[in-house]
Scaffold this motif. Structure first.
Motif, PDB file in Angstrom:
ATOM      1  N   THR A  96     121.815 -40.594  -7.272  1.00 28.74           N
ATOM      2  CA  THR A  96     122.742 -40.024  -6.283  1.00 28.74           C
ATOM      3  C   THR A  96     123.981 -40.888  -6.059  1.00 28.74           C
ATOM      4  O   THR A  96     125.017 -40.373  -5.669  1.00 28.74           O
TER       5      THR A  96
ATOM      6  N   SER B 103     115.965 -36.149 -12.359  1.00 32.29           N
ATOM      7  CA  SER B 103     117.385 -36.445 -12.424  1.00 32.29           C
ATOM      8  C   SER B 103     117.720 -36.641 -13.902  1.00 32.29           C
ATOM      9  O   SER B 103     116.904 -37.115 -14.673  1.00 32.29           O
TER      10      SER B 103
ATOM     11  N   THR C 244     122.729 -25.594   0.771  1.00 30.37           N
ATOM     12  CA  THR C 244     121.842 -26.717   0.453  1.00 30.37           C
ATOM     13  C   THR C 244     121.597 -27.596   1.679  1.00 30.37           C
ATOM     14  O   THR C 244     122.277 -27.487   2.701  1.00 30.37           O
TER      15      THR C 244
ATOM     16  N   PHE D 152     117.491 -23.325  -1.799  1.00 30.17           N
ATOM     17  CA  PHE D 152     117.748 -24.635  -2.399  1.00 30.17           C
ATOM     18  C   PHE D 152     117.487 -25.774  -1.416  1.00 30.17           C
ATOM     19  O   PHE D 152     117.154 -26.886  -1.804  1.00 30.17           O
ATOM     20  N   CYS D 153     117.668 -25.475  -0.119  1.00 35.76           N
ATOM     21  CA  CYS D 153     117.530 -26.524   0.888  1.00 35.76           C
ATOM     22  C   CYS D 153     116.118 -27.112   0.897  1.00 35.76           C
ATOM     23  O   CYS D 153     115.944 -28.259   1.328  1.00 35.76           O
TER      24      CYS D 153
ATOM     25  N   GLY E  79     114.635 -28.219  -1.468  1.00 40.89           N
ATOM     26  CA  GLY E  79     114.625 -29.341  -2.406  1.00 40.89           C
ATOM     27  C   GLY E  79     115.415 -30.528  -1.885  1.00 40.89           C
ATOM     28  O   GLY E  79     115.699 -31.455  -2.630  1.00 40.89           O
ATOM     29  N   MET E  80     115.760 -30.508  -0.617  1.00 38.88           N
ATOM     30  CA  MET E  80     116.546 -31.603  -0.028  1.00 38.88           C
ATOM     31  C   MET E  80     115.759 -32.911  -0.063  1.00 38.88           C
ATOM     32  O   MET E  80     114.530 -32.907  -0.195  1.00 38.88           O
ATOM     33  N   THR E  81     116.486 -34.024   0.070  1.00 39.80           N
ATOM     34  CA  THR E  81     115.820 -35.325  -0.068  1.00 39.80           C
ATOM     35  C   THR E  81     115.027 -35.734   1.168  1.00 39.80           C
ATOM     36  O   THR E  81     114.077 -36.501   1.062  1.00 39.80           O
TER      37      THR E  81
ATOM     38  N   LYS F  60     119.874 -27.246  -9.720  1.00 40.75           N
ATOM     39  CA  LYS F  60     119.986 -27.292  -8.262  1.00 40.75           C
ATOM     40  C   LYS F  60     118.696 -27.825  -7.666  1.00 40.75           C
ATOM     41  O   LYS F  60     117.638 -27.704  -8.271  1.00 40.75           O
ATOM     42  N   SER F  61     118.780 -28.350  -6.471  1.00 44.18           N
ATOM     43  CA  SER F  61     117.561 -28.645  -5.728  1.00 44.18           C
ATOM     44  C   SER F  61     116.814 -27.323  -5.553  1.00 44.18           C
ATOM     45  O   SER F  61     117.435 -26.281  -5.438  1.00 44.18           O
TER      46      SER F  61
END
Lengths: 402, 402
Positions: free
Chosen positions: A253, A281, B218, B248-249, B251-253, B280-281
């Motif tokens: 990132t 990634s 996202t 997609f959200c 897959g957020m960190t 994409k996430s």
């Protein structure tokens, strides 16, 4: 051992180079001689039927020695860690009887059927199987000389410094005929990044060989390893001879750090090999190419104990490169194919690769409306030509696998 | 308009349900009647040849109205932003003459050939084309009744509140026969999350319809929208009736936030639809399923102005779900297929779906050694059966597309 002539003469009518205007191509002595014109007297002639002509696909990262193609289905119940997969595989090689010569032949001919004219294969070297993998793939390399070019990387899959005796086996593999020095996760697996890379680059220097290192390490750890690799590349004057495979860390990132790594890779002419993984990634292909970094692609494992998906289709891999990098425009789809052809060829320093007159006649004919359409549709390859001889037709290799 | 009987009687010998032991299946009146035993007197009988029997694939998210299948190749030169693609598409519909009835028929029959027995299609509703898309897909839905079940989502692709008159068209679409209320990026596109969702859920409440919202937003922005959706689902007692597509959200960190969202989704019985995008996430399928959230999958656009890749193959989509989620074990590959069959069926609340006696005889026969092998190999579908009638054979639909 079957002998196949390595050069050919051939005229292919009605083809569209890279999807452009229809023409013909004449091959003499295994080389592309000319485009356009009728078939010269006495030359073997085939009708391209308006197919799209591209140079041979380049499978720049796979593991020929341990595919399970043609064997009973392997029910995968392996644990989630990298080390689970490595240890399970070492055990299964014995239990399942994965014969490197037979299995590599099967995958090599599958690759031929799918249009790959060149393969770089990492081949396991460890203290359990010793050099059996290397010997098996060497047998396949010689057996199919003239059908497909196979380059062998001596690959310490189980670690090198953590398993005493492996370094000596790596050296023997190079003496036996492996062309490239492999490496693997200097920190995460071998627990000694300096030690690991000193051995890898030491062998490369002593034997005058290129290097190709599996680097699964992510984020800052992978970036650290990558910088150590770049330092050694420059110190030894090995610019253009070193590839980092996977290079997941380039998908980290921290974009400033990624930009710095890309600059360093470009300056040291260190190449990147991607499998365009969906779950990890991954290297940003367009940014790398725009910076002048050579990027190749490969199938990685094809139906092995690591996973069931690989199928050796480098046209599908181009689609995966496109999907992973969000390539939607036709020029972007063409870039994905370029990675799977010219990118791999430059990574492997293939001489005489391409469609220009004077190049080796390693050719694939794709049915399709446009280049992008042919790529995304992934139809059976109409013809595959290796140094001027037809080696596959309508999706089938002309030689049968063992 | 072609009429096709909607029920059938059939005996299929030598099939392996989900890759298990060989048996036979008898279909009566369009329903699975029994497993095992010889063919009853007078019944149409086919030989399954040892193929693997699975329930019909469920294409739970696509856009039938705007595929370019069968049209000249569209050279994609579109800009990178979401809005570029939306505006380009609105222009191209007119320029290229993308006829919704013809195009949806082409994709529907392609889906049939590939084993999908149910399709949920989002269909554009906007102030330029009005209800032409809805009318076209309604025509296809009726035309192929008995061949494939098509469910239509009224979809405000160009935004709803930002384009005056769209809300009224959405309502007309529901009156005309669209079954589901669609929505799209309440903040990123419509610039008014409360306003957008109040309209979507207002229509759903008034007409008693399910909801399926495209949520590309996202990270924190998407998570905020998702929470607004969950709040409305619970307030209106719409548990089990609402799907968030793409999501997609998830897959957020921020893993704590993801865990909280998953808990909320499970509690409100809000479903997730994924296309398993590589770039994409993406929603973590296994975590969602383990938490009890229904997860379906879809092809999204199939060869349209957005991108060239989609091919309507839900077996390939299962592979993409597997690749995206790093599913390698056979049980994980089976889970990927489950998402593309039962998951979509539960998301769409299909009645009588499955292989059990009494279920509708929507069946697919896959050639393969094991279930996982059949999935990853993605061979031509041997037979596709819709309510007891064969509708495709050896990869070809029995009806021809216009």
């Amino acid at each position: 051992m079957r002998q196949v002539a390595t050069t050919g003469d051939l005229h292919i009518g009605n083809v569209r180079p890279m999807g452009g205007a229809a023409t013909s191509v004449t091959v003499r002595g295994g080389l592309v001689a000319a485009f356009g014109g009728a078939a010269p007297e006495g030359l073997e002639t085939v009708d391209g039927g308006g197919a799209i002509l591209i140079p041979g696909l380049v499978e720049a990262h796979t593991h020929l020695d341990k595919t399970l193609i043609g064997m009973d289905w392997y029910r995968n119940e392996v644990g989630p860690r990298l080390i689970d997969k490595i240890e399970n595989e070492r055990a299964q090689k014995r239990l399942l009887g994965i014969e490197p010569a037979r299995q590599s032949a099967r995958q090599a001919l599958l690759s031929v059927a799918l249009g790959s004219t060149h393969i770089r294969s990492h081949v396991d070297v460890d203290t359990e199987i010793g050099l059996a993998g290397i010997e098996g793939v060497l047998e396949t390399r010689e057996r199919y000389r003239g059908i497909v070019d196979i380059e062998i990387v001596a690959f310490p899959q189980s670690g090198m410094l953590i398993r005493q005796g492996t370094v000596e086996l790596m050296e023997q593999a190079l003496k036996l005929g492996a062309q490239v020095v492999g490496g693997l996760d200097p920190s995460a697996i071998d627990r000694d990044p300096k030690g690991h890379l000193d051995v890898v680059f030491g062998l490369a220097e002593r034997y005058g060989r290129p290097v190709d290192i599996h680097l699964h390490e992510t984020a800052e750890l992978g970036a650290f390893s990558m910088e150590l690799i770049i330092e050694r590349t420059k110190a030894l004057g090995m610019q253009g001879k070193v590839t980092v495979s996977h290079a997941f860390c380039l998908g980290m990132t921290d974009q400033d750090y990624v930009a710095s790594l890309i600059d360093q890779l470009a300056e040291a002419r260190v190449h990147i090999l991607t499998t365009a993984p969906a779950f990890k990634s991954a290297p940003p292909v367009k940014r790398l190419v725009d910076a002048g970094v050579v990027v190749g692609a490969g199938s990685d494992g094809v139906r092995d104990t690591w996973g069931p998906y690989g199928n050796a289709d480098m046209l599908e891999r181009a689609v995966f490169v496109g999907l992973r990098n969000n390539f939607r425009r036709d020029d972007e789809v063409a870039l994905a194919l370029d990675v799977c052809t010219h990118g791999g060829a430059r990574m492997m320093e293939l001489e005489g690769y391409g469609l220009e007159p004077g190049c080796k006649a390693d050719l694939v004919l794709l049915e399709g409306e446009t280049l992008a359409e042919a790529i995304v549709s992934r139809r059976k390859r109409k013809f595959v030509v290796k140094t001027g001889r037809i080696v596959a037709r309508d999706g089938e290799a002309l030689l049968k696998a063992p």
